[in-house]
Design a protein around this motif. Sequence first.
Motif, PDB file in Angstrom:
ATOM      1  N   GLN A  15       3.668  10.137  -9.622  1.00 23.96           N
ATOM      2  CA  GLN A  15       2.990  10.453 -10.884  1.00 23.96           C
ATOM      3  C   GLN A  15       2.318  11.821 -10.804  1.00 23.96           C
ATOM      4  OE1 GLN A  15       2.891   8.435 -13.797  1.00 23.96           O
ATOM      5  NE2 GLN A  15       2.114  10.352 -14.621  1.00 23.96           N
ATOM      6  N   ARG A  16       1.675  12.103  -9.671  1.00 29.40           N
ATOM      7  CA  ARG A  16       1.016  13.395  -9.506  1.00 29.40           C
ATOM      8  C   ARG A  16       2.042  14.527  -9.436  1.00 29.40           C
ATOM      9  NH1 ARG A  16      -2.795  15.105  -4.515  1.00 29.40           N
ATOM     10  NH2 ARG A  16      -3.191  12.865  -4.481  1.00 29.40           N
ATOM     11  N   ALA A  17       3.173  14.262  -8.794  1.00 27.25           N
ATOM     12  CA  ALA A  17       4.219  15.278  -8.695  1.00 27.25           C
ATOM     13  C   ALA A  17       4.749  15.657 -10.079  1.00 27.25           C
ATOM     14  CB  ALA A  17       5.360  14.775  -7.814  1.00 27.25           C
ATOM     15  N   LEU A  18       4.852  14.684 -10.966  1.00 30.08           N
ATOM     16  CA  LEU A  18       5.304  14.964 -12.331  1.00 30.08           C
ATOM     17  C   LEU A  18       4.285  15.836 -13.073  1.00 30.08           C
ATOM     18  CD1 LEU A  18       6.719  11.449 -13.325  1.00 30.08           C
ATOM     19  CD2 LEU A  18       8.019  13.493 -12.721  1.00 30.08           C
ATOM     20  N   SER A  72       6.740   0.774 -16.024  1.00 26.76           N
ATOM     21  CA  SER A  72       5.533   0.062 -15.604  1.00 26.76           C
ATOM     22  C   SER A  72       5.649  -0.499 -14.195  1.00 26.76           C
ATOM     23  CB  SER A  72       5.220  -1.074 -16.585  1.00 26.76           C
ATOM     24  OG  SER A  72       6.307  -1.982 -16.656  1.00 26.76           O
ATOM     25  N   THR A  73       6.873  -0.854 -13.777  1.00 28.29           N
ATOM     26  CA  THR A  73       7.064  -1.403 -12.427  1.00 28.29           C
ATOM     27  C   THR A  73       6.715  -0.388 -11.364  1.00 28.29           C
ATOM     28  OG1 THR A  73       9.390  -0.793 -12.629  1.00 28.29           O
ATOM     29  CG2 THR A  73       8.803  -3.079 -13.077  1.00 28.29           C
ATOM     30  N   ALA A  74       6.961   0.887 -11.659  1.00 30.68           N
ATOM     31  CA  ALA A  74       6.664   1.948 -10.686  1.00 30.68           C
ATOM     32  C   ALA A  74       5.175   2.193 -10.573  1.00 30.68           C
ATOM     33  CB  ALA A  74       7.362   3.247 -11.084  1.00 30.68           C
ATOM     34  N   LEU A  75       4.431   1.814 -11.619  1.00 31.65           N
ATOM     35  CA  LEU A  75       2.991   2.029 -11.608  1.00 31.65           C
ATOM     36  C   LEU A  75       2.236   0.792 -11.160  1.00 31.65           C
ATOM     37  CD1 LEU A  75       2.714   3.925 -14.994  1.00 31.65           C
ATOM     38  CD2 LEU A  75       2.711   4.910 -12.716  1.00 31.65           C
ATOM     39  N   GLY A  76       2.968  -0.233 -10.721  1.00 28.53           N
ATOM     40  CA  GLY A  76       2.324  -1.439 -10.224  1.00 28.53           C
ATOM     41  C   GLY A  76       1.793  -2.331 -11.303  1.00 28.53           C
ATOM     42  N   GLN A  77       2.340  -2.182 -12.538  1.00 27.71           N
ATOM     43  CA  GLN A  77       1.892  -3.007 -13.635  1.00 27.71           C
ATOM     44  C   GLN A  77       2.870  -4.147 -13.858  1.00 27.71           C
ATOM     45  OE1 GLN A  77       1.637  -0.246 -16.858  1.00 27.71           O
ATOM     46  NE2 GLN A  77       0.003   0.933 -15.925  1.00 27.71           N
ATOM     47  N   HIS A  87       0.836  -1.202   0.000  1.00 28.44           N
ATOM     48  CA  HIS A  87       0.000   0.000   0.000  1.00 28.44           C
ATOM     49  C   HIS A  87       0.874   1.256   0.000  1.00 28.44           C
ATOM     50  CE1 HIS A  87      -3.218   2.809   0.957  1.00 28.44           C
ATOM     51  NE2 HIS A  87      -2.504   3.243   1.974  1.00 28.44           N
ATOM     52  N   LEU A  88       1.918   1.246   0.799  1.00 30.30           N
ATOM     53  CA  LEU A  88       2.823   2.395   0.871  1.00 30.30           C
ATOM     54  C   LEU A  88       3.504   2.626  -0.472  1.00 30.30           C
ATOM     55  CD1 LEU A  88       4.113   4.569   2.663  1.00 30.30           C
ATOM     56  CD2 LEU A  88       5.864   2.897   3.296  1.00 30.30           C
ATOM     57  N   GLY A  89       3.963   1.529  -1.092  1.00 30.39           N
ATOM     58  CA  GLY A  89       4.605   1.655  -2.393  1.00 30.39           C
ATOM     59  C   GLY A  89       3.654   2.188  -3.447  1.00 30.39           C
ATOM     60  N   ALA A  90       2.403   1.719  -3.421  1.00 30.19           N
ATOM     61  CA  ALA A  90       1.404   2.200  -4.375  1.00 30.19           C
ATOM     62  C   ALA A  90       1.124   3.684  -4.160  1.00 30.19           C
ATOM     63  CB  ALA A  90       0.121   1.389  -4.243  1.00 30.19           C
ATOM     64  N   LEU A  91       1.038   4.105  -2.890  1.00 24.82           N
ATOM     65  CA  LEU A  91       0.786   5.509  -2.575  1.00 24.82           C
ATOM     66  C   LEU A  91       1.944   6.381  -3.048  1.00 24.82           C
ATOM     67  CD1 LEU A  91      -0.924   7.701  -1.257  1.00 24.82           C
ATOM     68  CD2 LEU A  91       0.115   7.109   0.943  1.00 24.82           C
ATOM     69  N   GLN A 113      13.245  12.363  -3.960  1.00 23.13           N
ATOM     70  CA  GLN A 113      13.056  11.567  -2.735  1.00 23.13           C
ATOM     71  C   GLN A 113      12.215  10.322  -3.022  1.00 23.13           C
ATOM     72  OE1 GLN A 113      11.530  13.937   0.478  1.00 23.13           O
ATOM     73  NE2 GLN A 113      11.267  12.220   1.867  1.00 23.13           N
ATOM     74  N   LEU A 114      11.118  10.500  -3.758  1.00 30.54           N
ATOM     75  CA  LEU A 114      10.256   9.371  -4.098  1.00 30.54           C
ATOM     76  C   LEU A 114      10.956   8.403  -5.047  1.00 30.54           C
ATOM     77  CD1 LEU A 114       6.867  11.269  -4.549  1.00 30.54           C
ATOM     78  CD2 LEU A 114       7.416   9.618  -2.747  1.00 30.54           C
ATOM     79  N   GLU A 115      11.721   8.956  -5.964  1.00 30.22           N
ATOM     80  CA  GLU A 115      12.481   8.108  -6.886  1.00 30.22           C
ATOM     81  C   GLU A 115      13.443   7.206  -6.113  1.00 30.22           C
ATOM     82  OE1 GLU A 115      15.460   8.584 -10.752  1.00 30.22           O
ATOM     83  OE2 GLU A 115      15.279  10.194  -9.285  1.00 30.22           O
ATOM     84  N   GLU A 116      14.100   7.772  -5.116  1.00 28.36           N
ATOM     85  CA  GLU A 116      15.037   6.994  -4.308  1.00 28.36           C
ATOM     86  C   GLU A 116      14.302   5.922  -3.507  1.00 28.36           C
ATOM     87  OE1 GLU A 116      18.426   7.711  -0.810  1.00 28.36           O
ATOM     88  OE2 GLU A 116      17.429   9.407  -1.774  1.00 28.36           O
TER      89      GLU A 116
END
Length: 237
Positions: A41-44, A231-236, A31-35, A122-125
Amino acid sequence: MELSIAIALALALYLLGQWLHRRASQRHYQHLGALQSTTLQRALELLQHLQKHRGLGAQQDIVSVSQRNAIARQLDQLWLNWPGPSLQLAPLQEDWPRLRRNPADFAAHCQLIEGLLQVIEQLEERLCLAATSELGGLGQACRVLEDLARLRGLAVRATNYKHCPAGLQQQMRQLCQKLDQAHNTAPLQQLLQRIEHDLIAAPQVELAAGECFALFAPAIEECAQRLRLPSTALGQS
């Protein structure tokens, strides 16, 4: 016999408890990773909308004001429920209302965007994302885009003068040199040459504000393509 059954039962309950704990921990981290992925994505999206809002900030013609207001409404929605505190991220949305009321404040835009760039890094790391392009990681690609978008904002401001002021000339030349070294592509080279010829070094400014803003579109779009999350970052799968 009863003792053996009691021990076996206690062991079974212990193992069940351990399994449930691991399962709960796994779900928590998923859940934390998905959030975090959703926030990234929203930050971009926020980054690119804020850059557009800054680029139009000093313009007072009807078309620019209408476009800027539409972007501001999109930013209002993007800032809703920003999960800063829950993810230990900067509460950047608190700065947006003041900036919305003062769209011509170039420095305040830059300050908010810098905070957003730090959040992206920070999120990327945290998500351990691999390098996304020849530019390097996602955060680095965002900073190249910011240099280009900042140049756009300065260039559009320069069109308000008959002759580009010395301060703007210096800032734009520094950004042009930086971009030329970091991201040498045909669309960008054509853009930089046009800005130098018709704006920075021109005896008289040759570009209108709307034309100048549109001139950056191909190079910015090319750069923004490098901000697509894997895609891995988006949970796909």
